[in-house]
Design a protein around this motif. Structure first.
Motif, short mmCIF file in Angstrom:
data_model
loop_
_atom_site.label_atom_id
_atom_site.label_comp_id
_atom_site.label_asym_id
_atom_site.label_seq_id
_atom_site.Cartn_x
_atom_site.Cartn_y
_atom_site.Cartn_z
N SER A 57 18.77 -85.72 32.95
CA SER A 57 17.86 -84.66 32.57
C SER A 57 17.35 -84.84 31.16
N LYS A 58 16.05 -84.69 30.99
CA LYS A 58 15.45 -84.69 29.66
C LYS A 58 15.61 -83.30 29.03
N ALA A 59 15.24 -83.20 27.76
CA ALA A 59 15.23 -81.91 27.08
C ALA A 59 13.94 -81.81 26.27
N LEU A 60 13.55 -80.60 25.96
CA LEU A 60 12.39 -80.40 25.11
C LEU A 60 12.65 -80.99 23.73
N PRO A 61 11.66 -81.59 23.10
CA PRO A 61 11.88 -82.09 21.74
C PRO A 61 12.19 -80.94 20.79
N GLN A 62 13.05 -81.20 19.84
CA GLN A 62 13.40 -80.19 18.85
C GLN A 62 12.28 -80.15 17.80
N VAL A 63 11.67 -79.00 17.64
CA VAL A 63 10.54 -78.84 16.74
C VAL A 63 11.04 -78.42 15.36
N VAL A 64 10.55 -79.10 14.33
CA VAL A 64 10.92 -78.79 12.95
C VAL A 64 9.71 -78.18 12.26
N VAL A 65 9.92 -77.05 11.56
CA VAL A 65 8.83 -76.36 10.87
C VAL A 65 9.20 -76.17 9.41
N THR A 66 8.20 -75.85 8.60
CA THR A 66 8.40 -75.63 7.16
C THR A 66 7.99 -74.21 6.77
N ALA A 67 8.13 -73.28 7.70
CA ALA A 67 7.68 -71.91 7.47
C ALA A 67 8.42 -71.24 6.32
N THR A 68 9.66 -71.66 6.07
CA THR A 68 10.47 -71.05 4.99
C THR A 68 10.48 -71.93 3.74
N LYS A 69 9.50 -72.85 3.62
CA LYS A 69 9.39 -73.77 2.50
C LYS A 69 10.49 -74.83 2.50
N ARG A 70 11.23 -74.93 3.61
CA ARG A 70 12.19 -76.00 3.81
C ARG A 70 12.16 -76.36 5.29
N SER A 71 12.54 -77.57 5.63
CA SER A 71 12.49 -78.01 7.02
C SER A 71 13.62 -77.40 7.82
N THR A 72 13.26 -76.66 8.87
CA THR A 72 14.25 -76.03 9.73
C THR A 72 13.80 -76.14 11.18
N SER A 73 14.75 -76.08 12.08
CA SER A 73 14.43 -76.07 13.50
C SER A 73 13.66 -74.79 13.83
N LEU A 74 12.63 -74.93 14.66
CA LEU A 74 11.85 -73.76 15.07
C LEU A 74 12.76 -72.70 15.68
N GLN A 75 13.72 -73.12 16.47
CA GLN A 75 14.59 -72.17 17.16
C GLN A 75 15.61 -71.53 16.22
N LYS A 76 15.73 -72.03 15.00
CA LYS A 76 16.63 -71.44 14.02
C LYS A 76 15.87 -70.77 12.88
N THR A 77 14.55 -70.64 13.00
CA THR A 77 13.72 -70.06 11.95
C THR A 77 13.44 -68.60 12.28
N PRO A 78 13.91 -67.65 11.45
CA PRO A 78 13.78 -66.22 11.79
C PRO A 78 12.42 -65.64 11.43
N ILE A 79 11.39 -66.26 11.94
CA ILE A 79 10.00 -65.82 11.73
C ILE A 79 9.26 -66.02 13.05
N ALA A 80 8.31 -65.16 13.34
CA ALA A 80 7.43 -65.36 14.49
C ALA A 80 6.44 -66.46 14.13
N VAL A 81 6.73 -67.67 14.54
CA VAL A 81 5.90 -68.82 14.17
C VAL A 81 5.59 -69.64 15.41
N THR A 82 4.35 -70.05 15.55
CA THR A 82 3.93 -70.96 16.61
C THR A 82 3.72 -72.33 16.00
N ALA A 83 4.40 -73.32 16.52
CA ALA A 83 4.25 -74.70 16.05
C ALA A 83 3.46 -75.48 17.10
#
Length: 813
Positions: A57-83
């Motif tokens: 089984s494959k998995a969805l790629p883990q998305v990294v965002v900079t919404a908090t001015k640091r690189s964090t996983s989208l799923q661990k970022t406590p903001i409503a953000v669309t990447a």
């Protein structure tokens, strides 16, 4: 499809693209065999997980965002953000901001014809009037962390991007001024050390569409690299030219005499050659951009990214069309007496330096942009047919004679890097603008030959913005599960209008009786104009915005958060030097994010309530017979909603993406006026003119419910190639197009539309992609206006693009 040869860009536009193409070809010539792209980080899988076909089984790629001015996983970022990833942008055939709106919950937008810009609405809040040198948007736009203050930047082409992050809700603490309801950060593709790679793509399509884009990464030794990227897109306009009704000379004389006391003195026959029936059409695209990026990384501790980008637009503005076409005419057509033109050029320089201090990181982000432009626009929309050279209609142009916008910004941040009990970031910010414009509005009775009805030239030679801020944010990691965040930002704004004037026609019979145009100097009294608006003004103000948030990790794959945050948009001054107050809001939000089925599914939901104070409203109005741009502050506004986003790998070859939004809006106390709408006479004689009490109305561009679905299936072929059909479906309920809520003309009814595409990918690194957008050719209104008497108003609207189709082919090397 079309066999029309590729049209060469105009002189002055070809140079950056020719340079980019030359670099691309040179790099391709010596590029080694193409390394496979680095796989995106994957979510953890259960060792025993298998797909339905028995394969691992494959998995969805883990998305990294900079919404908090640091690189964090989208799923661990406590903001409503669309990447939005680069592959999603390619699949959706995104080239500008208008193409992004259906990819983000609670996001809407429209083109504004007379200035050729894009206005953005998020969570029901936007500013259709953020097309002037005065107004600021509620959604802050950034490119690589550099603020783009003027709305013209929103139409700049989106090319060679790593992705786009859309942060919903006020982001004032970390992202600064004018991020009242959200922030959009576009991240350009960066050079990579020791890598020879690139791509080139070309395409054709409907309306004689032709496009080409590409990029190449070139190593410059072991510590430096360069990337060259370019794009050119063009298509013919959607709006056909109508032919005017040609009245006989006797009919024209009768109409003229009826308006001239029975006399034919001064009569002229209509010169029907003044109507435009050929040449470039409205709603055409002709845009070119190129970017040169450099990376210098002399050590593991220091990195410097810098880029220079040039953008040029020689397309045409978007025309407002009659919602009920005159008999025998198509919707996508208009009676035009002002030929369309648009000339916009911008140069942007962006820089980011990072230095790892060991447990801390220092970063300096700076940017500079110079935008200049001009344009002509048929503001009477051809809604009436002239019956003589001075009767039956009006001729009105909106002409941007010149614009010049310069902006710079600087941000210095120091933040913790190693995981510790308290994660923190501190920052200093400075931004400045120096803007100028001349905007002419000639209005003539009948045709261009007729008598002057009204004319005004708005010359703002110097409008400056000076903004300073200091900010900080810290997260206390109470334990492995609980995280408490607090943030503060203080912003001080200083805005000046120096020498701004509104020059208006003074009805001087000795002055030239011709429509105002770029060759006329309205400051010369001999030309018949007088200074009606003295716009000199100085506004200063400041505001502290803050954030309080609690985040709890429910498990390794699920988290919940709750936050209270504030947003701020600066006050300022409008025509006549009249001040208006700042806009602020408090946002209450809760959210939940989880990853399911061994990384095969993500599900994110947020609910919010926004409460505004002194909500800003702006519109063109008439004061003492003169037209001006006026601002007022409503008592407030309230917006509540729920947003859902989910991605699912149904099988290894089937991907489904879903987003949905529910939005409820209510405007506070406000009596509004606008020249863009036919309104009733004011209920209060003291107010004069035409107005409407809009207290309690719904806000525009805010459908109560919107749904976006995307499904893609990949068929592996026996030779190793793949073919993947894809469909995107969008549905939304009815929404108003202005605060006036004036009925069907001011409303877009509920609609659904779909885009389809088919991509063939060869294992030899080439691909072909065929697509159809707006398959059902829906007529989607994005903004509206009306003219004439209130009871019998003629309604016009801007529309989203009709059905289009095309084919792209590309090669990765």
């Amino acid at each position: 499809m079309t066999d029309r040869p590729f049209r060469r860009p105009r002189p002055g536009l070809a140079t950056p693209v020719q340079i980019a193409v030359l670099a691309l070809m040179t790099g391709a010539a010596y590029a080694q065999s193409t390394p496979a792209p680095a796989p995106a980080p994957q979510a953890e899988n259960s060792p025993a997980a298998t797909a339905a076909d028995g394969k691992e089984s494959k998995a969805l790629p883990q998305v990294v965002v900079t919404a908090t001015k640091r690189s964090t996983s989208l799923q661990k970022t406590p903001i409503a953000v669309t990447a939005i990833s680069s592959s999603t942008l390619d699949d959706a055939h995104v080239t500008n901001m208008l193409d992004v709106f259906n990819l983000v919950p609670s996001m809407q937008g429209t083109g504004q014809g007379d200035h050729g810009i894009v206005s953005i609405t998020m969570r029901g809040i936007g500013n259709d009037s953020a097309k002037t040198e005065y107004a600021d948007p509620e959604v802050a736009l950034f490119v690589d962390g550099v603020f783009a203050p003027r709305p013209e930047g929103a139409a700049t082409m989106l090319f060679d991007l790593d992705g786009i992050e859309v942060l919903r809700g006020p982001q004032g603490t970390l992202w600064g001024r004018n991020s009242t309801v959200g922030t959009i950060n576009m991240k350009t593709a960066k050079p990579v050390l020791k890598d020879n790679s690139g791509y080139v793509e070309g395409g054709v399509g409907s309306y004689n569409r032709m496009g080409v884009k590409g990029a190449i990464n070139i190593p410059l030794g072991d510590t430096a690299a360069m990337r060259v990227a370019f794009i050119h897109e063009q298509h013919d306009g959607y709006v056909d030219y109508q032919k005017p009704t040609q009245y006989t000379l006797a009919q024209q004389q009768t109409a003229y005499a009826a308006s001239n006391g029975g006399s034919l003195t001064g009569f002229q026959p209509i010169n029907y050659n003044l109507f435009v029936t050929g040449g470039p059409k409205y709603n055409a695209q002709d845009q070119t951009a190129a970017r040169l990026s450099f990376l210098w990384k002399p050590s593991e501790q220091f990195r410097w990214d810098v880029s220079v980008e040039q953008f040029a637009d020689r397309g045409t503005p978007s025309m407002s069309l009659m919602q009920t076409p005159r008999s025998g005419e198509k919707l996508w057509s208009a009676l035009i007496d002002t030929a369309p033109s648009l000339k916009r050029d911008s140069t942007s320089i962006r820089s980011r330096m990072e230095y790892d201090l060991g447990g801390m990181a220092l970063a300096y982000v700076a940017g500079y942009t110079h935008f200049k432009g001009s344009g002509t626009y048929d503001q009477d929309f051809g809604v009436n047919m002239p019956t003589s050279f001075t009767t039956g209609a009006t001729h009105q142009e909106d002409n941007t004679v010149w614009t010049s916008y310069r902006s710079q910004s600087h941000e210095l941040t120091l933040q913790s890097t190693a995981k510790q009990t308290v994660d923190w970031v501190l920052g200093l910010y400075y931004a400045a603008e120096d803007n100028g414009i001349r905007f002419d509005i000639p209005i003539v009775n009948g045709t261009q030959q007729g008598t002057i009805n009204w004319a005004g030239s708005f010359i703002q030679p110097k409008e400056t913005v000076d903004s300073k801020a200091v900010f900080g944010q810290a997260t206390w990691n109470v334990n492995d599960a609980l995280h408490l965040t607090g943030g503060l930002r203080y912003t001080h704004d200083d805005r000046k209008n120096i020498g701004g004037r509104g020059w208006f026609w003074a009805a001087n019979p000795n002055a030239p009786q011709i429509p105002l145009n770029a060759t006329i100097d309205p400051t010369d009294p001999a030309n018949g104009y007088t200074a009606g608006n003295i716009n000199d003004a100085h506004y200063t103000g400041g505001k502290t915005t803050w954030l309080a948030r609690a985040t709890y990790d429910l498990s390794k794959t699920a988290m919940a958060y709750a936050s209270v945050s504030t947003g701020y948009k600066s006050g300022g001054s409008g025509d006549g030097g009249l001040h208006y107050g700042p806009e602020s809001l408090t946002n209450y939000e809760v959210g939940y994010k989880t990853t399911l089925w061994d990384g095969r599914m993500t599900f994110n939901v947020s609910a919010y309530h926004m409460k505004f104070r002194d909500f800003q409203f702006s519109a063109p109005v008439i004061v003492n017979g003169n037209r001006q741009f006026a601002y007022s502050n409503a008592e407030g506004a309230k917006v509540s909603g729920v947003e859902i986003e989910s991605s699912l790998l149904v099988t290894n070859d089937d991907k489904l993406m879903v987003s949905a939004a529910y939005t409820k809006t209510k405007l506070g106390a406000l009596v509004a006026a606008s020249n863009d709408y036919a309104l009733p006479v004011c209920f209060d004689a003291a107010l004069g003119g035409n107005c409407l009490n809009v207290t309690g109305n719904e806000l525009p561009h805010a459908p109560k419910f919107a749904l976006q679905l995307m499904y893609e299936h990949t068929f592996p072929l026996s030779n190793g190639d793949t073919i993947a059909p894809r469909i995107s479906f969008h549905y939304q309920t009815a929404n108003w197009l202005s605060v006036f809520n004036l009925g069907d003309g001011d409303r877009q009814k509920a609609y659904s539309t779909a885009d389809i595409s088919l991509r063939y990918v060869s294992k030899k690194n080439w691909y072909v992609d065929a697509f159809v957008r707006n398959v059902s050719d829906e007529k989607i209104k994005t903004s509206a206006g009306s003219s004439g008497a209130f009871a019998n108003a003629i309604w016009t609207a801007q529309y989203a693009a009709p059905r289009t189709f095309g084919v792209n082919a590309g090669y990765n090397f």
